[in-house]
Design a protein around this motif. Structure first.
Motif, PDB file in Angstrom:
ATOM      1  N   SER A 185      51.020 -25.922  36.279  1.00  0.00           N
ATOM      2  CA  SER A 185      49.640 -25.629  35.901  1.00  0.00           C
ATOM      3  C   SER A 185      49.327 -24.209  36.331  1.00  0.00           C
ATOM      4  O   SER A 185      49.891 -23.688  37.300  1.00  0.00           O
ATOM      5  N   SER A 186      48.442 -23.584  35.584  1.00  0.00           N
ATOM      6  CA  SER A 186      48.098 -22.192  35.831  1.00  0.00           C
ATOM      7  C   SER A 186      46.603 -21.987  35.659  1.00  0.00           C
ATOM      8  O   SER A 186      45.999 -22.534  34.733  1.00  0.00           O
ATOM      9  N   GLU A 187      46.040 -21.212  36.546  1.00  0.00           N
ATOM     10  CA  GLU A 187      44.638 -20.808  36.457  1.00  0.00           C
ATOM     11  C   GLU A 187      44.622 -19.286  36.469  1.00  0.00           C
ATOM     12  O   GLU A 187      45.348 -18.653  37.240  1.00  0.00           O
ATOM     13  N   SER A 188      43.791 -18.699  35.612  1.00  0.00           N
ATOM     14  CA  SER A 188      43.702 -17.243  35.587  1.00  0.00           C
ATOM     15  C   SER A 188      42.335 -16.807  35.085  1.00  0.00           C
ATOM     16  O   SER A 188      41.574 -17.594  34.525  1.00  0.00           O
ATOM     17  N   TYR A 247      45.553 -15.309  26.794  1.00  0.00           N
ATOM     18  CA  TYR A 247      45.141 -16.568  26.176  1.00  0.00           C
ATOM     19  C   TYR A 247      45.555 -16.616  24.706  1.00  0.00           C
ATOM     20  O   TYR A 247      46.047 -17.641  24.234  1.00  0.00           O
ATOM     21  N   GLU A 248      45.351 -15.508  23.987  1.00  0.00           N
ATOM     22  CA  GLU A 248      45.660 -15.495  22.558  1.00  0.00           C
ATOM     23  C   GLU A 248      47.131 -15.832  22.305  1.00  0.00           C
ATOM     24  O   GLU A 248      47.463 -16.590  21.392  1.00  0.00           O
ATOM     25  N   GLU A 249      48.015 -15.272  23.118  1.00  0.00           N
ATOM     26  CA  GLU A 249      49.444 -15.550  22.958  1.00  0.00           C
ATOM     27  C   GLU A 249      49.767 -16.997  23.321  1.00  0.00           C
ATOM     28  O   GLU A 249      50.545 -17.664  22.631  1.00  0.00           O
ATOM     29  N   LEU A 250      49.176 -17.490  24.412  1.00  0.00           N
ATOM     30  CA  LEU A 250      49.389 -18.891  24.797  1.00  0.00           C
ATOM     31  C   LEU A 250      48.846 -19.832  23.722  1.00  0.00           C
ATOM     32  O   LEU A 250      49.462 -20.849  23.403  1.00  0.00           O
ATOM     33  N   PHE A 251      47.707 -19.483  23.134  1.00  0.00           N
ATOM     34  CA  PHE A 251      47.111 -20.274  22.058  1.00  0.00           C
ATOM     35  C   PHE A 251      48.086 -20.397  20.884  1.00  0.00           C
ATOM     36  O   PHE A 251      48.346 -21.492  20.380  1.00  0.00           O
ATOM     37  N   ASP A 252      48.628 -19.248  20.461  1.00  0.00           N
ATOM     38  CA  ASP A 252      49.591 -19.257  19.348  1.00  0.00           C
ATOM     39  C   ASP A 252      50.832 -20.080  19.682  1.00  0.00           C
ATOM     40  O   ASP A 252      51.343 -20.821  18.836  1.00  0.00           O
ATOM     41  N   ILE A 265      53.454 -26.501  25.972  1.00  0.00           N
ATOM     42  CA  ILE A 265      52.087 -26.238  26.424  1.00  0.00           C
ATOM     43  C   ILE A 265      51.261 -27.435  25.958  1.00  0.00           C
ATOM     44  O   ILE A 265      51.086 -27.649  24.760  1.00  0.00           O
ATOM     45  N   THR A 266      50.796 -28.233  26.914  1.00  0.00           N
ATOM     46  CA  THR A 266      50.125 -29.489  26.575  1.00  0.00           C
ATOM     47  C   THR A 266      48.621 -29.449  26.822  1.00  0.00           C
ATOM     48  O   THR A 266      47.912 -30.385  26.461  1.00  0.00           O
ATOM     49  N   ASN A 267      48.145 -28.387  27.445  1.00  0.00           N
ATOM     50  CA  ASN A 267      46.712 -28.249  27.671  1.00  0.00           C
ATOM     51  C   ASN A 267      46.406 -26.774  27.843  1.00  0.00           C
ATOM     52  O   ASN A 267      47.118 -26.070  28.560  1.00  0.00           O
ATOM     53  N   LEU A 268      45.361 -26.302  27.182  1.00  0.00           N
ATOM     54  CA  LEU A 268      44.944 -24.911  27.301  1.00  0.00           C
ATOM     55  C   LEU A 268      43.432 -24.873  27.214  1.00  0.00           C
ATOM     56  O   LEU A 268      42.856 -25.379  26.250  1.00  0.00           O
ATOM     57  N   GLN A 269      42.786 -24.326  28.236  1.00  0.00           N
ATOM     58  CA  GLN A 269      41.325 -24.268  28.270  1.00  0.00           C
ATOM     59  C   GLN A 269      40.872 -22.834  28.486  1.00  0.00           C
ATOM     60  O   GLN A 269      41.431 -22.121  29.318  1.00  0.00           O
ATOM     61  N   LEU A 270      39.830 -22.452  27.779  1.00  0.00           N
ATOM     62  CA  LEU A 270      39.166 -21.172  27.959  1.00  0.00           C
ATOM     63  C   LEU A 270      37.719 -21.493  28.276  1.00  0.00           C
ATOM     64  O   LEU A 270      37.048 -22.168  27.494  1.00  0.00           O
ATOM     65  N   ALA A 271      37.262 -21.076  29.443  1.00  0.00           N
ATOM     66  CA  ALA A 271      35.900 -21.402  29.863  1.00  0.00           C
ATOM     67  C   ALA A 271      35.156 -20.125  30.226  1.00  0.00           C
ATOM     68  O   ALA A 271      35.734 -19.178  30.750  1.00  0.00           O
ATOM     69  N   GLY A 272      33.864 -20.118  29.945  1.00  0.00           N
ATOM     70  CA  GLY A 272      33.044 -18.969  30.292  1.00  0.00           C
ATOM     71  C   GLY A 272      31.681 -19.412  30.781  1.00  0.00           C
ATOM     72  O   GLY A 272      30.967 -20.108  30.074  1.00  0.00           O
ATOM     73  N   LYS A 273      31.359 -19.030  32.019  1.00  0.00           N
ATOM     74  CA  LYS A 273      30.050 -19.328  32.582  1.00  0.00           C
ATOM     75  C   LYS A 273      29.237 -18.035  32.621  1.00  0.00           C
ATOM     76  O   LYS A 273      29.790 -16.959  32.855  1.00  0.00           O
ATOM     77  N   SER A 274      27.971 -18.166  32.433  1.00  0.00           N
ATOM     78  CA  SER A 274      27.076 -17.016  32.484  1.00  0.00           C
ATOM     79  C   SER A 274      27.221 -16.292  33.820  1.00  0.00           C
ATOM     80  O   SER A 274      27.296 -16.925  34.876  1.00  0.00           O
ATOM     81  N   THR A 280      37.550 -18.004  32.443  1.00  0.00           N
ATOM     82  CA  THR A 280      38.763 -18.516  33.078  1.00  0.00           C
ATOM     83  C   THR A 280      39.639 -19.203  32.053  1.00  0.00           C
ATOM     84  O   THR A 280      39.157 -19.716  31.041  1.00  0.00           O
ATOM     85  N   ILE A 281      40.919 -19.186  32.331  1.00  0.00           N
ATOM     86  CA  ILE A 281      41.905 -19.842  31.482  1.00  0.00           C
ATOM     87  C   ILE A 281      42.686 -20.814  32.350  1.00  0.00           C
ATOM     88  O   ILE A 281      43.099 -20.471  33.460  1.00  0.00           O
ATOM     89  N   SER A 282      42.874 -22.021  31.854  1.00  0.00           N
ATOM     90  CA  SER A 282      43.693 -23.030  32.520  1.00  0.00           C
ATOM     91  C   SER A 282      44.740 -23.495  31.529  1.00  0.00           C
ATOM     92  O   SER A 282      44.428 -23.715  30.357  1.00  0.00           O
ATOM     93  N   GLY A 283      45.953 -23.654  32.003  1.00  0.00           N
ATOM     94  CA  GLY A 283      47.016 -24.135  31.147  1.00  0.00           C
ATOM     95  C   GLY A 283      47.903 -25.133  31.860  1.00  0.00           C
ATOM     96  O   GLY A 283      48.085 -25.045  33.074  1.00  0.00           O
ATOM     97  N   THR A 284      48.431 -26.085  31.093  1.00  0.00           N
ATOM     98  CA  THR A 284      49.385 -27.052  31.622  1.00  0.00           C
ATOM     99  C   THR A 284      50.649 -26.976  30.776  1.00  0.00           C
ATOM    100  O   THR A 284      50.585 -26.998  29.543  1.00  0.00           O
TER     101      THR A 284
END
Length: 158
Positions: free
Chosen positions: A57-60, A74-79, A124-133, A138-142
């Protein structure tokens, strides 16, 4: 004498590039077991290992893709995730480890000359892009292992 491994030095590489702006990585190795209890076991159950698997797992911090990026965004991981194909993963200390920030040419994949590292293939079984005000995105990947996770030691103690 043993020396503490600093978390900042432990990195995950996907397809030969370090994950951009990483804040945390976790490598988990699991053993699958099967119950082999019999009447001879008494009141205590008995198990044996029947398989192994791994997960990374990775957080960035989120980052925009740049033309000649030395790390993976993120864009590369998404692809890669949408391609639904295994990716090469490496976990370890970069060959050009430094306390001075990212080298101009990026972090270099470990070669085992100073520390062991771990490599394999994963989906890559999970990829999250989150943005808080008012905060960084943040990006999380599994990354779920596909096959064996190999320990590579190179010149380190055989």
């Amino acid at each position: 004498m043993r020396k503490a491994l600093k978390g900042k030095d432990f990195m995950v590489f996907v397809g030969g590039k370090a994950i951009a702006l990483a804040t945390s990585h976790t490598l988990t190795l699991n053993a699958e077991t099967s119950d082999i209890s019999s009447k001879d076991s008494g009141m205590w159950s008995d198990s044996e290992i029947t398989g192994m698997n791994f997960e990374i797992s990775s957080e960035s911090i989120g980052s925009a893709k740049e033309e000649e990026a030395v790390d993976i965004s993120y864009e590369e991981l998404f692809d890669m995730m949408l391609a639904a194909e295994p990716v090469d993963v490496i976990c370890g200390i970069p060959k050009n480890q430094s306390n001075d920030g990212v080298p101009e040419t990026g972090w270099t994949v470990p070669d085992g000359s100073t520390q062991a590292y771990y490599k394999g293939k994963a989906l890559i079984t999970n990829l999250q892009l989150a943005g808080k005000s008012k905060e960084n995105s943040t990006i999380s990947g599994t990354f779920t292992g596909k096959g064996k996770l190999a320990k590579v030691t190179g010149g380190v103690g055989g």
